[in-house]
Design a protein around this motif. Structure first.
Motif, mmCIF file in Angstrom:
data_model
loop_
_atom_site.group_PDB
_atom_site.id
_atom_site.type_symbol
_atom_site.label_atom_id
_atom_site.label_comp_id
_atom_site.label_asym_id
_atom_site.label_seq_id
_atom_site.Cartn_x
_atom_site.Cartn_y
_atom_site.Cartn_z
ATOM 1 N N ASP A 1 -3.991 -41.650 -11.217
ATOM 2 C CA ASP A 1 -3.089 -42.562 -10.515
ATOM 3 C C ASP A 1 -3.688 -43.131 -9.231
ATOM 4 O OD1 ASP A 1 -1.291 -42.213 -12.495
ATOM 5 O OD2 ASP A 1 0.334 -41.422 -11.246
ATOM 6 N N GLU A 2 -4.387 -42.313 -8.481
ATOM 7 C CA GLU A 2 -4.968 -42.795 -7.224
ATOM 8 C C GLU A 2 -5.988 -43.900 -7.497
ATOM 9 O OE1 GLU A 2 -7.370 -41.099 -3.294
ATOM 10 O OE2 GLU A 2 -6.455 -39.703 -4.716
ATOM 11 N N LEU A 3 -6.787 -43.715 -8.520
ATOM 12 C CA LEU A 3 -7.765 -44.736 -8.897
ATOM 13 C C LEU A 3 -7.075 -45.975 -9.458
ATOM 14 C CD1 LEU A 3 -10.728 -45.575 -9.397
ATOM 15 C CD2 LEU A 3 -10.594 -44.369 -11.590
ATOM 16 N N LEU A 4 -6.078 -45.767 -10.301
ATOM 17 C CA LEU A 4 -5.394 -46.882 -10.948
ATOM 18 C C LEU A 4 -4.590 -47.729 -9.975
ATOM 19 C CD1 LEU A 4 -4.063 -45.091 -14.153
ATOM 20 C CD2 LEU A 4 -6.068 -46.549 -13.945
ATOM 21 N N ALA A 5 -4.233 -47.178 -8.844
ATOM 22 C CA ALA A 5 -3.455 -47.927 -7.853
ATOM 23 C C ALA A 5 -4.289 -49.001 -7.160
ATOM 24 C CB ALA A 5 -2.860 -46.974 -6.823
ATOM 25 N N ARG A 6 -5.590 -48.936 -7.303
ATOM 26 C CA ARG A 6 -6.469 -49.921 -6.660
ATOM 27 C C ARG A 6 -6.539 -51.184 -7.517
ATOM 28 N NH1 ARG A 6 -11.981 -46.744 -5.621
ATOM 29 N NH2 ARG A 6 -12.486 -48.740 -4.608
ATOM 30 N N PRO A 7 -6.900 -52.331 -6.907
ATOM 31 C CA PRO A 7 -7.102 -53.545 -7.704
ATOM 32 C C PRO A 7 -8.124 -53.275 -8.810
ATOM 33 C CG PRO A 7 -7.083 -54.084 -5.370
ATOM 34 C CD PRO A 7 -7.102 -52.583 -5.456
ATOM 35 N N THR A 8 -7.758 -53.572 -10.037
ATOM 36 C CA THR A 8 -8.518 -53.091 -11.189
ATOM 37 C C THR A 8 -8.800 -54.182 -12.205
ATOM 38 O OG1 THR A 8 -7.597 -50.852 -10.987
ATOM 39 C CG2 THR A 8 -8.440 -51.488 -13.157
ATOM 40 N N ALA A 9 -9.998 -54.146 -12.762
ATOM 41 C CA ALA A 9 -10.339 -54.932 -13.952
ATOM 42 C C ALA A 9 -10.651 -53.941 -15.067
ATOM 43 C CB ALA A 9 -11.536 -55.838 -13.692
ATOM 44 N N TRP A 10 -9.848 -53.956 -16.115
ATOM 45 C CA TRP A 10 -10.096 -53.108 -17.276
ATOM 46 C C TRP A 10 -11.093 -53.800 -18.195
ATOM 47 C CZ3 TRP A 10 -9.171 -48.213 -18.310
ATOM 48 C CH2 TRP A 10 -8.160 -47.544 -17.623
ATOM 49 N N LEU A 11 -12.074 -53.050 -18.665
ATOM 50 C CA LEU A 11 -13.108 -53.573 -19.556
ATOM 51 C C LEU A 11 -12.917 -52.958 -20.942
ATOM 52 C CD1 LEU A 11 -15.754 -55.187 -19.955
ATOM 53 C CD2 LEU A 11 -16.991 -53.172 -19.101
ATOM 54 N N PHE A 12 -12.633 -53.811 -21.930
ATOM 55 C CA PHE A 12 -12.395 -53.363 -23.297
ATOM 56 C C PHE A 12 -13.491 -53.903 -24.208
ATOM 57 C CE2 PHE A 12 -8.118 -53.986 -21.375
ATOM 58 C CZ PHE A 12 -7.736 -52.649 -21.303
ATOM 59 N N GLY A 13 -13.917 -53.080 -25.168
ATOM 60 C CA GLY A 13 -15.019 -53.456 -26.034
ATOM 61 C C GLY A 13 -14.597 -53.854 -27.430
ATOM 62 N N ASN A 14 -15.589 -54.043 -28.269
ATOM 63 C CA ASN A 14 -15.395 -54.449 -29.651
ATOM 64 C C ASN A 14 -14.587 -53.411 -30.435
ATOM 65 O OD1 ASN A 14 -16.723 -54.153 -32.612
ATOM 66 N ND2 ASN A 14 -16.584 -56.298 -32.032
ATOM 67 N N GLU A 15 -13.790 -53.906 -31.388
ATOM 68 C CA GLU A 15 -12.905 -53.032 -32.163
ATOM 69 C C GLU A 15 -13.661 -51.913 -32.875
ATOM 70 O OE1 GLU A 15 -11.036 -57.162 -32.121
ATOM 71 O OE2 GLU A 15 -13.046 -56.325 -32.298
ATOM 72 N N ALA A 16 -14.798 -52.240 -33.465
ATOM 73 C CA ALA A 16 -15.527 -51.260 -34.275
ATOM 74 C C ALA A 16 -16.576 -50.497 -33.480
ATOM 75 C CB ALA A 16 -16.190 -51.952 -35.466
ATOM 76 N N ARG A 17 -17.257 -51.191 -32.573
ATOM 77 C CA ARG A 17 -18.406 -50.583 -31.880
ATOM 78 C C ARG A 17 -18.100 -50.143 -30.460
ATOM 79 N NH1 ARG A 17 -20.044 -55.260 -34.088
ATOM 80 N NH2 ARG A 17 -20.219 -56.254 -32.049
ATOM 81 N N GLY A 18 -16.984 -50.536 -29.918
ATOM 82 C CA GLY A 18 -16.678 -50.201 -28.527
ATOM 83 C C GLY A 18 -17.559 -50.983 -27.570
ATOM 84 N N LEU A 19 -17.808 -50.405 -26.419
ATOM 85 C CA LEU A 19 -18.630 -51.055 -25.399
ATOM 86 C C LEU A 19 -20.099 -50.651 -25.567
ATOM 87 C CD1 LEU A 19 -16.344 -50.500 -22.295
ATOM 88 C CD2 LEU A 19 -16.996 -52.733 -23.215
ATOM 89 N N PRO A 20 -21.016 -51.602 -25.505
ATOM 90 C CA PRO A 20 -22.433 -51.217 -25.511
ATOM 91 C C PRO A 20 -22.760 -50.418 -24.257
ATOM 92 C CG PRO A 20 -22.182 -53.575 -25.107
ATOM 93 C CD PRO A 20 -20.825 -53.058 -25.458
ATOM 94 N N GLU A 21 -23.700 -49.512 -24.352
ATOM 95 C CA GLU A 21 -24.012 -48.596 -23.267
ATOM 96 C C GLU A 21 -24.409 -49.338 -21.996
ATOM 97 O OE1 GLU A 21 -24.439 -45.456 -20.894
ATOM 98 O OE2 GLU A 21 -23.548 -45.457 -22.896
ATOM 99 N N ASP A 22 -25.211 -50.397 -22.128
ATOM 100 C CA ASP A 22 -25.666 -51.096 -20.927
ATOM 101 C C ASP A 22 -24.517 -51.793 -20.206
ATOM 102 O OD1 ASP A 22 -25.347 -52.914 -22.988
ATOM 103 O OD2 ASP A 22 -27.049 -54.158 -22.400
ATOM 104 N N LEU A 23 -23.503 -52.242 -20.949
ATOM 105 C CA LEU A 23 -22.350 -52.882 -20.317
ATOM 106 C C LEU A 23 -21.427 -51.828 -19.699
ATOM 107 C CD1 LEU A 23 -20.881 -55.531 -19.736
ATOM 108 C CD2 LEU A 23 -19.678 -55.257 -21.912
ATOM 109 N N ALA A 24 -21.164 -50.754 -20.429
ATOM 110 C CA ALA A 24 -20.321 -49.681 -19.890
ATOM 111 C C ALA A 24 -20.922 -49.098 -18.622
ATOM 112 C CB ALA A 24 -20.130 -48.593 -20.945
ATOM 113 N N ALA A 25 -22.256 -49.067 -18.541
ATOM 114 C CA ALA A 25 -22.934 -48.510 -17.367
ATOM 115 C C ALA A 25 -22.688 -49.339 -16.111
ATOM 116 C CB ALA A 25 -24.433 -48.397 -17.629
ATOM 117 N N LEU A 26 -22.312 -50.607 -16.284
ATOM 118 C CA LEU A 26 -22.032 -51.464 -15.130
ATOM 119 C C LEU A 26 -20.672 -51.176 -14.505
ATOM 120 C CD1 LEU A 26 -23.311 -54.954 -16.412
ATOM 121 C CD2 LEU A 26 -24.497 -53.341 -14.904
ATOM 122 N N ALA A 27 -19.793 -50.533 -15.272
ATOM 123 C CA ALA A 27 -18.448 -50.245 -14.767
ATOM 124 C C ALA A 27 -18.511 -49.204 -13.656
ATOM 125 C CB ALA A 27 -17.558 -49.756 -15.901
#
Length: 264
Positions: free
Chosen positions: A204-230
């Motif tokens: 909750d403490e983290l979620l209360a901050r201004p947030t951009a949720w990053l969602f990936g492809n239905e089958a493969r999810g997020l590629p590792e290099d993109l998820a690493a940027l989060a």
């Protein structure tokens, strides 16, 4: 003096044939026009001020509200309407609309509190449902990044149930650029990741901050290099035996968790 009776356009009419080509993404992109199919979509498009023309069957005129100045109303027959509609049972009204997507810097601003970023989301039903969920959760915008499905795909628009016209949607070819732009706007980027180190229901403490949720492809999810940027990877706990959650279901849980935390 008797007013001349307007003859509905037939499917063979050159104008109907020209508009029918908007079913192709390449044609939509070139002309920056799309078709909004059905009363709900037409209503949303009219409210957004992007309608150029409304095409309607004579028996469906009651579905068309008073049109603003500059918007044409054209009668079409059954076959013409069916040619323009993507629905199995067309409701009787279709609007020709200008593109409504915005530049990335308008979707990601210093005032943004909640944003959904979809990276390579290919299913139009999922993409449209994420837009709808973002709208319902009070998000500020949605970004369709990478090779995500076209916002103006008829199935995407239908799944959004009008929400595509309610909040800014940006199209960004480079998902990494979308992540960096979100961070530059002061948003914490949270990657939805089943193997994430943060439990959604204990954040909750983290979620209360201004947030951009990053969602990936239905089958493969997020590629590792993109998820690493989060900034963080967040997992939705699964208490039963299901392997995973549908993308749009996961997005709804994440967006509403943020909405609750930001409003508490």
């Amino acid at each position: 003096m008797v007013e001349p009776v307007e003859t509905p356009l037939a499917a063979s009419n050159p104008r109907v044939k020209q508009l029918r080509r908007l079913s192709r993404r390449s044609e939509r992109s070139e002309r920056r026009l799309f078709l909004a199919d059905g009363p709900k979509a037409v209503e949303g498009a009219l409210a957004a001020g992007c309608v150029v023309e409304v095409l309607v069957r004579p028996d469906a005129l009651g579905l068309v509200p008073d049109l603003p100045a500059g918007v044409r109303r054209t009668l079409v027959d059954d076959r013409a309407l069916a040619a323009l509609s993507d629905s199995v049972s067309p409701a009787g009204v279709v609007a020709v609309c200008r593109f409504v997507d915005v530049e990335l810097d308008r979707a990601l601003t210093e005032d943004s509190r909640l944003v959904a970023v979809c990276a390579d989301v290919r299913d139009p039903g999922n993409a449209g449902t994420v837009v709808r969920c973002a709208d319902a959760a009070g998000a500020d915008s949605v970004v369709l990044a990478g090779s995500s499905v076209d916002l103006y795909n008829p199935k995407t628009l239908r799944a959004s149930v009008g929400s595509a016209f309610h909040l800014p949607v940006s199209v960004e070819p480079d998902p990494a650029a979308a992540v960096r732009a979100a961070q530059a706007a002061g948003l914490v980027v949270l990657a939805a990741d089943g193997a994430g180190e943060v439990d959604l229901f204990e954040a909750d403490e983290l979620l209360a901050r201004p947030t951009a949720w990053l969602f990936g492809n239905e089958a493969r999810g997020l590629p590792e290099d993109l998820a690493a940027l989060a900034d963080h990877r967040v997992a939705i706990p699964i208490h039963g035996r299901a392997e995973s959650l549908n993308l749009s279901t996961a997005a709804a849980l994440c967006l509403y968790a943020s909405a609750r935390a930001q409003r508490s």
